[in-house]
Design a protein around this motif. Structure first.
Motif, PDB file in Angstrom:
ATOM      1  N   UNK A  43       0.960  -1.058   0.090  1.00 50.54           N
ATOM      2  CA  UNK A  43       0.043   0.062  -0.077  1.00 50.54           C
ATOM      3  C   UNK A  43       1.066   1.292   0.157  1.00 50.54           C
ATOM      4  N   UNK A  44       1.960   1.258   0.786  1.00 49.07           N
ATOM      5  CA  UNK A  44       2.677   2.412   1.089  1.00 49.07           C
ATOM      6  C   UNK A  44       3.894   2.646  -0.113  1.00 49.07           C
ATOM      7  N   UNK A  45       4.068   1.380  -0.612  1.00 49.76           N
ATOM      8  CA  UNK A  45       5.348   1.488  -1.701  1.00 49.76           C
ATOM      9  C   UNK A  45       5.099   2.256  -2.803  1.00 49.76           C
ATOM     10  N   UNK A  46       6.233   3.286  -3.297  1.00 49.64           N
ATOM     11  CA  UNK A  46       6.121   4.173  -4.394  1.00 49.64           C
ATOM     12  C   UNK A  46       7.540   3.899  -4.903  1.00 49.64           C
ATOM     13  N   UNK A  47       7.428   4.241  -6.364  1.00 49.23           N
ATOM     14  CA  UNK A  47       9.014   4.128  -7.052  1.00 49.23           C
ATOM     15  C   UNK A  47       9.912   5.328  -6.447  1.00 49.23           C
ATOM     16  N   UNK A  48       9.178   6.341  -5.893  1.00 50.36           N
ATOM     17  CA  UNK A  48       9.947   7.554  -5.365  1.00 50.36           C
ATOM     18  C   UNK A  48      10.065   7.254  -3.805  1.00 50.36           C
ATOM     19  N   UNK A  49      11.297   7.399  -3.169  1.00 56.27           N
ATOM     20  CA  UNK A  49      11.568   6.904  -2.008  1.00 56.27           C
ATOM     21  C   UNK A  49      10.859   8.052  -0.983  1.00 56.27           C
ATOM     22  N   UNK A  50      10.651   9.428  -1.598  1.00 55.66           N
ATOM     23  CA  UNK A  50      10.162  10.378  -0.619  1.00 55.66           C
ATOM     24  C   UNK A  50       8.719  10.291  -0.495  1.00 55.66           C
ATOM     25  N   UNK A  51       8.122   9.833  -1.689  1.00 53.09           N
ATOM     26  CA  UNK A  51       6.796   9.702  -1.531  1.00 53.09           C
ATOM     27  C   UNK A  51       6.129   8.354  -0.532  1.00 53.09           C
ATOM     28  N   UNK A  52       7.116   7.340  -0.789  1.00 50.64           N
ATOM     29  CA  UNK A  52       6.901   6.121   0.347  1.00 50.64           C
ATOM     30  C   UNK A  52       7.201   6.485   1.516  1.00 50.64           C
ATOM     31  N   UNK A  53       7.948   7.371   2.074  1.00 51.94           N
ATOM     32  CA  UNK A  53       8.237   7.859   3.371  1.00 51.94           C
ATOM     33  C   UNK A  53       6.866   8.689   4.057  1.00 51.94           C
ATOM     34  N   UNK A  54       6.668   9.616   2.880  1.00 48.23           N
ATOM     35  CA  UNK A  54       5.679  10.529   3.457  1.00 48.23           C
ATOM     36  C   UNK A  54       4.191   9.533   3.552  1.00 48.23           C
ATOM     37  N   UNK A  55       4.073   8.819   2.634  1.00 43.48           N
ATOM     38  CA  UNK A  55       2.634   8.069   2.960  1.00 43.48           C
ATOM     39  C   UNK A  55       3.024   7.084   4.135  1.00 43.48           C
ATOM     40  N   UNK A  56       4.220   6.593   4.529  1.00 45.48           N
ATOM     41  CA  UNK A  56       4.312   5.857   5.512  1.00 45.48           C
ATOM     42  C   UNK A  56       4.008   6.358   6.802  1.00 45.48           C
ATOM     43  N   UNK A  57       4.613   7.814   6.793  1.00 44.05           N
ATOM     44  CA  UNK A  57       4.395   8.428   8.269  1.00 44.05           C
ATOM     45  C   UNK A  57       2.790   8.713   8.482  1.00 44.05           C
ATOM     46  N   UNK A  58       2.135   9.291   7.282  1.00 45.77           N
ATOM     47  CA  UNK A  58       0.633   9.500   7.502  1.00 45.77           C
ATOM     48  C   UNK A  58      -0.191   8.465   7.808  1.00 45.77           C
ATOM     49  N   UNK A  59       0.219   7.213   7.083  1.00 44.22           N
ATOM     50  CA  UNK A  59      -0.474   5.969   7.678  1.00 44.22           C
ATOM     51  C   UNK A  59      -0.220   5.449   9.018  1.00 44.22           C
ATOM     52  N   UNK A  60       0.952   5.651   9.525  1.00 44.56           N
ATOM     53  CA  UNK A  60       1.315   5.222  10.758  1.00 44.56           C
ATOM     54  C   UNK A  60       0.268   6.232  11.527  1.00 44.56           C
ATOM     55  N   UNK A  61       0.150   7.553  11.343  1.00 40.71           N
ATOM     56  CA  UNK A  61      -0.296   8.323  12.238  1.00 40.71           C
ATOM     57  C   UNK A  61      -2.024   8.050  12.325  1.00 40.71           C
ATOM     58  N   UNK A  62      -2.392   7.735  11.082  1.00 39.40           N
ATOM     59  CA  UNK A  62      -3.654   7.530  11.108  1.00 39.40           C
ATOM     60  C   UNK A  62      -4.313   6.142  11.658  1.00 39.40           C
ATOM     61  N   UNK A  63      -3.215   5.372  11.537  1.00 38.74           N
ATOM     62  CA  UNK A  63      -3.587   3.922  12.429  1.00 38.74           C
ATOM     63  C   UNK A  63      -3.361   4.303  13.786  1.00 38.74           C
ATOM     64  N   UNK A  64      -2.661   4.818  14.378  1.00 37.91           N
ATOM     65  CA  UNK A  64      -2.629   5.439  15.732  1.00 37.91           C
ATOM     66  C   UNK A  64      -3.822   5.929  16.045  1.00 37.91           C
ATOM     67  N   UNK A  65      -4.255   6.877  15.199  1.00 38.96           N
ATOM     68  CA  UNK A  65      -5.399   7.748  15.784  1.00 38.96           C
ATOM     69  C   UNK A  65      -6.777   6.988  15.693  1.00 38.96           C
ATOM     70  N   UNK A  66      -6.952   5.879  14.540  1.00 37.30           N
ATOM     71  CA  UNK A  66      -7.980   5.162  14.671  1.00 37.30           C
ATOM     72  C   UNK A  66      -7.897   4.136  15.689  1.00 37.30           C
ATOM     73  N   UNK A  67      -6.900   3.508  16.038  1.00 42.98           N
ATOM     74  CA  UNK A  67      -6.799   2.544  17.187  1.00 42.98           C
ATOM     75  C   UNK A  67      -7.083   3.222  18.431  1.00 42.98           C
ATOM     76  N   UNK A  68      -6.672   4.610  18.585  1.00 47.15           N
ATOM     77  CA  UNK A  68      -6.850   5.045  20.042  1.00 47.15           C
ATOM     78  C   UNK A  68      -8.365   5.423  19.894  1.00 47.15           C
ATOM     79  N   UNK A  69      -9.074   5.776  18.973  1.00 45.23           N
ATOM     80  CA  UNK A  69     -10.616   5.949  19.045  1.00 45.23           C
ATOM     81  C   UNK A  69     -11.315   4.675  19.321  1.00 45.23           C
TER      82      UNK A  69
END
Length: 228
Positions: A43-69
């Motif tokens: 899901x988070x992989x992207x040919x561009x490393x910067x896009x992969x890292x950005x999406x990975x960070x946002x996915x981690x934050x969203x997962x933590x927020x949903x799990x906390x809820x």
């Protein structure tokens, strides 16, 4: 038929390696659902490393927020099924509204929080005491997939960043040219002279003056009177 390039093959191999690494780590640590870690890599992989890292960070934050809820809302409302359903629906709808309203990459945080909460909360209805363990396990599995995708995606031989910048610049110039052509065609369509829309690009190449719109309106008025 367009065949995959060397960059495409490299990206495919690296993504597969990261997915297998995430699956192995999940099985080695006996996580309840190691396939979540493997799916996260794709899901988070992207040919561009910067896009992969950005999406990975946002996915981690969203997962933590949903799990906390889920951890906060399941214990007090699980005994009231109708009220609990309304709360879950309200949470999901609100987060999706924020995701649609936000036009930046941060919208991915709200989208992840929107469906992570019901994924954790709804299976916990029959066993509310296990909601915390389920939330922690899903968060760990997502983070394992994110870390594997980021590390493997950054390793190996990659195309120079200068070439990526050149391609991005060419795409930007192409998009600006398309927008310029559309803006050049729009005034002729408003005036009703559709035949001149085909040559709008040629008109757009010459310098414009402040009096040109007035001349166009007067020309259109004369043509309308001539047709009448």
């Amino acid at each position: 038929m367009v065949y995959p390039t060397l960059r495409d093959w490299l990206f495919s191999v690296k993504t597969f390696a990261a997915a297998m690494l995430a699956l192995y780590i999940g099985l080695a640590f006996e996580l309840p659902r190691p396939y979540w870690a493997m799916a996260t890599v794709y899901i988070v992989s992207n040919p561009f490393v910067g896009a992969t890292r950005s999406k990975a960070i946002y996915r981690a934050l969203g997962t933590v927020l949903g799990a906390s809820g889920a951890v906060l809302l399941v214990p007090p409302f699980v005994e009231s099924p109708y009220l609990f359903s309304v709360i879950v629906a309200t949470w999901t709808g609100t987060m999706l509204y924020l995701a649609v309203s936000d036009r930046t990459a941060r919208s991915y945080v709200f989208m992840l929080a929107a469906y992570t909460m019901p994924i954790i909360a709804l299976p916990s209805v029959t066993n509310p005491t296990g909601v915390f363990d389920l939330a922690v396990s899903r968060t760990l599995e997502i983070i394992v997939g994110i870390v594997c995708a980021s590390i493997v995606g950054s390793a190996g031989v990659s195309e120079p960043a200068r070439a990526d910048d050149h391609r991005a610049h060419r795409r930007m110039v192409s998009r600006r040219r398309v927008l310029r052509d559309r803006n050049a065609i729009r005034p002729y369509r408003k005036l009703g002279d559709f035949r001149r829309a085909a040559t709008a690009r040629e008109h757009d190449q010459r310098p414009r003056t402040a009096a040109e719109p007035a001349r166009l309106r007067s020309h259109a008025a004369r043509r309308a009177r001539a047709r009448a």
